[in-house]
Every structure is written in C-alpha cells, then in structure tokens.
Design a protein around this motif. Structure first.
Motif, PDB file in Angstrom:
ATOM      1  N   GLY A 154       0.821  -1.202   0.000  1.00 29.11           N
ATOM      2  CA  GLY A 154       0.000   0.000   0.000  1.00 29.11           C
ATOM      3  C   GLY A 154       0.855   1.251   0.000  1.00 29.11           C
ATOM      4  O   GLY A 154       1.824   1.368  -0.759  1.00 29.11           O
ATOM      5  N   ASP A 155       0.491   2.217   0.874  1.00 26.39           N
ATOM      6  CA  ASP A 155       1.264   3.470   0.929  1.00 26.39           C
ATOM      7  C   ASP A 155       2.315   3.429   2.039  1.00 26.39           C
ATOM      8  O   ASP A 155       2.739   4.477   2.533  1.00 26.39           O
ATOM      9  CB  ASP A 155       0.324   4.666   1.143  1.00 26.39           C
ATOM     10  CG  ASP A 155      -0.468   4.552   2.438  1.00 26.39           C
ATOM     11  OD1 ASP A 155      -0.310   3.531   3.129  1.00 26.39           O
ATOM     12  OD2 ASP A 155      -1.241   5.476   2.737  1.00 26.39           O
ATOM     13  N   GLN A 156       2.722   2.242   2.451  1.00 27.08           N
ATOM     14  CA  GLN A 156       3.775   2.150   3.457  1.00 27.08           C
ATOM     15  C   GLN A 156       5.118   2.575   2.867  1.00 27.08           C
ATOM     16  O   GLN A 156       5.398   2.306   1.699  1.00 27.08           O
ATOM     17  CB  GLN A 156       3.883   0.705   3.971  1.00 27.08           C
ATOM     18  CG  GLN A 156       2.683   0.265   4.803  1.00 27.08           C
ATOM     19  CD  GLN A 156       2.823  -1.175   5.255  1.00 27.08           C
ATOM     20  OE1 GLN A 156       3.635  -1.927   4.738  1.00 27.08           O
ATOM     21  NE2 GLN A 156       2.009  -1.565   6.234  1.00 27.08           N
ATOM     22  N   PRO A 157       5.964   3.247   3.667  1.00 22.66           N
ATOM     23  CA  PRO A 157       7.274   3.676   3.162  1.00 22.66           C
ATOM     24  C   PRO A 157       8.204   2.492   2.943  1.00 22.66           C
ATOM     25  O   PRO A 157       7.961   1.382   3.440  1.00 22.66           O
ATOM     26  CB  PRO A 157       7.801   4.598   4.270  1.00 22.66           C
ATOM     27  CG  PRO A 157       7.087   4.149   5.507  1.00 22.66           C
ATOM     28  CD  PRO A 157       5.725   3.679   5.058  1.00 22.66           C
ATOM     29  N   GLU A 158       9.290   2.743   2.212  1.00 22.79           N
ATOM     30  CA  GLU A 158      10.246   1.678   1.902  1.00 22.79           C
ATOM     31  C   GLU A 158      10.934   1.142   3.161  1.00 22.79           C
ATOM     32  O   GLU A 158      11.315  -0.016   3.227  1.00 22.79           O
ATOM     33  CB  GLU A 158      11.307   2.195   0.919  1.00 22.79           C
ATOM     34  CG  GLU A 158      10.771   2.487  -0.477  1.00 22.79           C
ATOM     35  CD  GLU A 158      10.248   1.234  -1.174  1.00 22.79           C
ATOM     36  OE1 GLU A 158      10.838   0.150  -0.962  1.00 22.79           O
ATOM     37  OE2 GLU A 158       9.240   1.331  -1.885  1.00 22.79           O
ATOM     38  N   ASP A 159      11.080   2.001   4.168  1.00 22.02           N
ATOM     39  CA  ASP A 159      11.763   1.565   5.398  1.00 22.02           C
ATOM     40  C   ASP A 159      10.764   1.129   6.464  1.00 22.02           C
ATOM     41  O   ASP A 159      10.981   1.332   7.663  1.00 22.02           O
ATOM     42  CB  ASP A 159      12.649   2.693   5.935  1.00 22.02           C
ATOM     43  CG  ASP A 159      11.848   3.938   6.303  1.00 22.02           C
ATOM     44  OD1 ASP A 159      10.716   4.075   5.798  1.00 22.02           O
ATOM     45  OD2 ASP A 159      12.361   4.752   7.095  1.00 22.02           O
ATOM     46  N   ILE A 160       9.655   0.506   6.043  1.00 21.12           N
ATOM     47  CA  ILE A 160       8.612   0.117   6.991  1.00 21.12           C
ATOM     48  C   ILE A 160       9.136  -0.841   8.041  1.00 21.12           C
ATOM     49  O   ILE A 160       8.763  -0.771   9.223  1.00 21.12           O
ATOM     50  CB  ILE A 160       7.409  -0.492   6.219  1.00 21.12           C
ATOM     51  CG1 ILE A 160       6.280  -0.841   7.182  1.00 21.12           C
ATOM     52  CG2 ILE A 160       7.828  -1.723   5.423  1.00 21.12           C
ATOM     53  CD1 ILE A 160       5.642   0.348   7.812  1.00 21.12           C
ATOM     54  N   GLU A 161      10.042  -1.752   7.631  1.00 23.12           N
ATOM     55  CA  GLU A 161      10.586  -2.716   8.591  1.00 23.12           C
ATOM     56  C   GLU A 161      11.343  -2.005   9.711  1.00 23.12           C
ATOM     57  O   GLU A 161      11.163  -2.297  10.892  1.00 23.12           O
ATOM     58  CB  GLU A 161      11.510  -3.705   7.879  1.00 23.12           C
ATOM     59  CG  GLU A 161      12.118  -4.746   8.812  1.00 23.12           C
ATOM     60  CD  GLU A 161      13.100  -5.680   8.113  1.00 23.12           C
ATOM     61  OE1 GLU A 161      13.596  -6.606   8.771  1.00 23.12           O
ATOM     62  OE2 GLU A 161      13.371  -5.486   6.906  1.00 23.12           O
TER      63      GLU A 161
END
Length: 660
Positions: A154-161
């Motif tokens: 979805g619209d989660q950022p690339e550094d979600i982890e």
C-alpha cells in the motif's frame, strides 16, 4: 496485591492527561510478526470480539488496552456514572462516551486508526488508549503493537521494517515493561523476530514470556511439545501454548466461550501433560500474576522517580516566577538584582561561577597581566631600528657641522619613535576589557537573573542601556590612554633615577672599543692594507664610472668606522634603557586608567543609569510583558507538577500489606 494493577492504571491516566511520558510505568507489551496471532491472543484475554481482525496488516497503531475487573451487574448497585451494562469500554480520545456494544468499539478503533494512519496500510506510533470493564477479565495492562513486517504494501514507506522495529524497541526497552513475544507454532522458533528483539533488550530474559499460537495449524505428524517444554529455546518466565480462532470461526461468528472450550479439548487431546499450563485462561492468570509481581518490584524505584521529578518541577516552576502584579516593584527588583549580579561578576563574588572559562573580573585581570603584559614584554626596544637609521639621525641632528659628541636631539627623535609602539597594544587592552564588560551582560542575563528570560523587552532594554553606557565610556578611556603615551612623549626625562647617565655609557663604550682595537691592531692593519691593494688593482670596468660628488646615504652593508660604531652603541644603550623605563610605567598606568575610567565608572553608575532610563511610568507595562514561551512553559510545568503530586498521593495509598 490485586489492587496494584488498578493503581498503575490510575497513574497512567494521570500522566496521560498532561501528555507526558516522563515516568515509565509497568505494562505488558505484545510483540510478534505480522499475522502471528497477537490480536487473537488479546481477544482471548478480553473474552470478546473487540479488535480489528483479518489477513495482512491489521494493527497499524499501538493499542494500550487496560482490562479492569468489575463485579457482575446484578451485584453492583447504581454506579456513579450511571452505566448499567455488564461489560463496556471507553476511549481516551472519546471522553465521556461509553461503548456498551463491542462492535462499536472495533469500528472506533478502525476509524481512529484511519484518521491518523490513512486507509491504505500506513502505520503511526501514536497510541490508542482503550479501557475494557468486565467481570470476566483479570486486571491487566497490555500494549498491542503493529506486527513485524518485511515488505512494504500500500502506501507504506520503503523503510517500513525499520520503522516498525524502532517503534517496538521504544516500548520494550522500557525496563518496567514485560515482553509477551508471540510466535506461531507452524514456524521455526529459531527464526522468531519477536524473540530476537526481546533478547536484544532483555538478554537475561527476566522480562520475557513466550506465547506459541496456532497450535492446531501444525503439519500432520508434528507437535510443539519440545518447544513448550523449553527444550528448543528456554525462556525464563515460561512458554505457553494457545489455540487461536481461525478466519472461518470469525466469519461464522463463533463465540469466544465456545473457542475456549474447544481450545481446552484440543490441549487435552494433543498435550494432556501440559493442558493445565497452556491455553488462554492460564495465560491470563499468568500475565496477571507476573504483572502484579513486576509492579511490586518496580514500585520503590517508581516512587523515588516520582518524588525526584516533583522536586525538579517545583524548582522549575519557582524559576518561572509568579505573574506580575506590582509592575513598579518588579522592575526595580529586577534592575537592582541585575546591577548587583553585574558588579558581583566583576568582583568575583557571583553565585554562578563558571568552571569552563575565565569570566568577569578574572578575565579582566588576565587581560591586564597576561595578555597586555606579555604583549609589552615581547616588544623589542630596538625593533625596527637599524644602525643605518641611527647614523642617519645623528647626521641630520648635526647639520653641516661634523659632530664632536653624540647629539641629544638624535636620541630623543629615535626614542620617541620606539615609544610610540606602546600605544597600539595599550588601546587594544582597552578594547578587550570593553568586550569583556559587554560579555558580562549576557552572562548575567542567562545565568544569574532568570527573571530577565521572562521579559524579553526588559532584557533587550537593559542590554541596550548597558551597551550605551559602555559605548559612551570607551572613547573617554581611549583618549586617556592616548594621553598617557603623549605625556611620555612630551618630555624625555634624562634625569630619571633609573636612567643611565650618557657620559657613563659613552665612557664604557670607549673603553671597550679601545681594548678591542689594541688587541687586534696589527691584524686589522694588515687586513686593511690587503683590502686597499685589492681595491687599487681592481676591475678596470669600474674605472670608467662617473663619480657622484653628492653625499648619499651610506649603504647598509658598508663597514662602520670605530667612531660610528661607538656612536651607534651609545644611542642603542640609551634608547633601550629609557624604553624599559617608559614600558614599565605604561604597563602599570594603563590598567589603572582602564579601571578608573571604564570598569569602576560603569560599576558605580550602572544601577542609577538603568533606573533613570527604564523606571518610567509609560514604559512599565510594555517592558514587563512576558514572553509567550515562558507563560506556556509555566502552565505546562504547573500541570505536570499537579500530575506528579496526584501520582505521589496514589502511590502513597499503597500499604505494605498490599504488596504481599
């Protein structure tokens, strides 16, 4: 000891009202990978469908869940808030609103999550606070966190982890929190991210409890017996296995009571030896017991922390002062205190003494005796003065007549030239002291007089008045220092007691020169003869040059005659002797001049100058307007102090008998 958990919940409410997290309260933090069954475990503890469920990212904000045990409705009398339901819930962000339908609670969690996190899988670290009141729950405080994820959707950022892990670590690194690590039974425990994060912040495992979920989803022919017995990875607080409801059970609205019965039947069938130490009911009892014991252990430190913070915030509130009522008295008090602090800083009797660098009177002393003194000592009395300059001055002083003696005029001319070199470092000394007096203003306003920070206009006006007074005295002091040099230049006192008599210097030079001539007369004579012979039979190219009859200045490389050497040495000795006398006088008189005309004058006139320019009725209201920051900080500190005092009262209610 059952009263400890409600007390911690009350403390949490107190600190939430001021929006601060300065005290780390005991709580249970639920950690696990995405879709590992965290929310299902929490629902089994609550006993009702209360949390959003589904596949993928469901929990996208931290949820602080407070479970509060109440008596059944028929046993309760009319409640103060008029709630007649058997079970109900309340949200902190929905004040005075009671939710008796747990479907509405779930919808409110989803709506509040979308309000701050968006509706497309985004996450945020701002928690939701939910209280559940029920006779079927044990007193617990839990925090449900977003699941550990690897790939953004979805619209989660690339550094979600990294974001999720940072959020989880911020909760579990609290030394007063218990870590409830959830790992599905159908995955390898050695690759459990939740257990790894728990080990990072709790290497001894004193705060970690492992829950193995989804026991019914393991492959045929396998079981979790070795894991539950702690033979794979030992966990100090224990390992508890649970059976979650499947998505089919949720879709068919299977009740949690039925799920609990089926869970017990499954455990009796597959893990009969561990059935009494597994399941959601045992997990709830274990968590409640662990939390109570953990609160008991944390309580002394918590009480000390609250007491220390109360004292600190009380001191901060006192430093902000009370709102101004009498403007005249307040202004006079601040001005008088500032003038006193300014003078004390110069005298070295200030309350706030710096240890990192010299300040005030100590720095002025350093300027006088180290900076200025070393600069004067480094000046060479004969610096910039060559023998050619001396010979030229002697010739110019004798005019057309050859001199029989060293003319006195040449000595005065040369010594004045050297004495003028003392003026520049003297004026620089005045400038350095002026800069330090200016710095003392900032030192007093930031360290000594806290009231000035409350009134920025008054602070600026005081700085302006002091700067104006210093600026007014600077040219007067410079003029006096300039006059000191001019006074020395006005009259060369060759009768000074410390000045060597010129006749004695001349006789001393003559005797030294005569001895040197007698000792090497023959050698010098032969050398001069060879030099003259060489010049007679020199290069024929020079014989054709024109002869200049005009008297030109002797080149610097020309060898001086004995008479010229004697005259130069006499003048050099006299200049050096007199220069040292003048330097000693200037080194003593310049600091005295600066102290009288600048430092002491400012000390004596500062308070009267401030009162004369600032204590005017039309200016009082304008000067004593508080800065918005100070007023806001005073309000915030007052609220925080009130919260800490409430917390202290709540903790004081606990008796020793409650702890055992």
């Amino acid at each position: 000891m059952e009263t400890l958990i409600p007390i911690i919940n009350r403390l949490q409410e107190v600190f939430l009202t001021v929006g601060a997290d300065i005290v780390q309260l005991p709580q249970i933090v639920v950690v696990g990978s995405q879709s590992s069954g965290k929310s299902s475990v929490l629902e089994s503890l609550v006993g009702r469908d209360v949390l959003p469920r589904g596949s993928g990212v469901v929990t996208r904000r931290p949820l602080v869940l407070q479970l509060i045990n109440v008596a059944p409705q028929q046993e309760r009398k009319q409640m103060e808030n008029g709630i007649k339901a058997d079970e109900w819930g309340t949200f902190l962000h929905c004040k005075n609103q009671v939710f008796t339908d747990f479907m509405d609670i779930r919808k409110e969690i989803e709506a509040e999550t979308e309000r701050s996190s968006g509706d497309n899988k985004g996450i945020t670290a701002e928690p939701i606070y939910l209280k559940i009141f029920s006779p079927k729950v044990l007193n617990l405080t839990l925090v449900d966190l977003p699941g550990i994820t690897k790939v953004p959707v979805g619209d989660q950022p690339e550094d979600i982890e990294a974001q999720v892990q940072e959020m989880i670590v911020s909760f579990i690194s609290n030394p007063n929190s218990l870590i409830l690590a959830v790992s599905p039974a159908n995955s390898d425990l050695a690759t459990c991210d939740a257990l790894k994060l728990a080990r990072d912040v709790d290497p001894d495992g004193r705060r970690t409890l492992l829950v193995v979920s989804k026991l019914d989803l393991m492959d045929a022919g396998t079981d979790a017996l070795e894991v539950l017995l702690g033979r794979v990875i030992p966990v100090r607080l224990g390992i508890i296995g649970v059976v979650n409801r499947s998505q089919h059970d949720i879709n068919t609205q299977k009740s949690l009571e039925d799920s609990s019965r089926d869970e017990q039947a499954f455990l009796q069938r597959h893990y009969p030896s561990l059935a009494s130490r597994c399941g959601s009911r045992y997990l709830a009892k274990t968590l409640s017991r662990l939390l109570m014991h953990h609160i008991r252990d944390c309580l002394p430190d918590l009480k000390t922390r609250v007491t220390v913070l109360s004292a600190q915030y009380q001191a901060r509130l006192s430093s902000y002062g009370q709102p101004v009522e009498d403007h005249s008295a307040t202004l006079l008090q601040i001005v008088t205190k500032f003038a006193s602090d300014y003078c004390n800083t110069i005298e070295g009797t200030a309350r706030h003494i710096q240890t990192s660098e010299l300040c005030g009177g100590a720095r002025i002393c350093y300027i006088f005796h180290e900076t200025f003194g070393r600069t004067l000592q480094s000046i060479d009395p004969l610096g910039g003065l060559t023998e050619l300059d001396i010979l030229t001055a002697i010739r110019n002083a004798t005019g057309p007549r050859p001199a029989l003696f060293v003319p006195e005029v040449s000595f005065e001319l040369l010594v004045k030239r050297q004495m003028k070199r003392l003026e520049e470092p003297s004026l620089r000394c005045v400038e350095l002291v002026h800069e330090e007096l200016q710095r003392i203003v900032q030192h007093c306003s930031s360290y000594s007089t806290q009231e000035l920070l409350r009134f920025p206009k008054l602070h600026d006006s005081i700085v302006e008045v002091v700067t104006g007074l210093l600026r007014k005295r600077l040219p007067i002091t410079n003029e006096m220092v300039h006059n000191l040099i001019a006074i020395e230049l006005a009259y060369i006192n060759t009768k000074h007691p410390d000045f060597t008599d010129a006749a004695q210097v001349s006789a001393s030079v003559n005797s030294q020169q005569a001895e040197a001539v007698d000792a090497g007369k023959r050698w010098k004579t032969e050398k001069e003869e060879r030099a003259s012979a060489g010049s007679s039979f020199g290069s024929p190219s020079k014989s054709g040059q024109a002869i200049n009859l005009l008297d030109t200045a002797a080149p610097a490389s020309r060898k001086l005659s004995s008479r010229e050497q004697r005259d130069c040495e006499v003048i050099q000795r006299l200049i050096k002797c007199y220069f040292l006398i003048v330097r000693k006088s200037i080194q003593d008189s310049v600091p005295k001049t600066v102290m009288h005309f600048l430092v002491n004058f400012v000390k004596e006139r500062l308070q009267s100058e401030l009162v004369g320019q600032l204590y005017k009725q039309p200016l009082l209201q304008d000067l004593l307007i508080e800065s918005q920051d100070t007023a806001q900080q005073r309000t915030e500190v007052a609220h925080m102090l009130q919260a800490l005092q409430k917390a202290n009262n709540i903790i004081s209610e606990i008796r020793e008998t409650h702890l055992w």
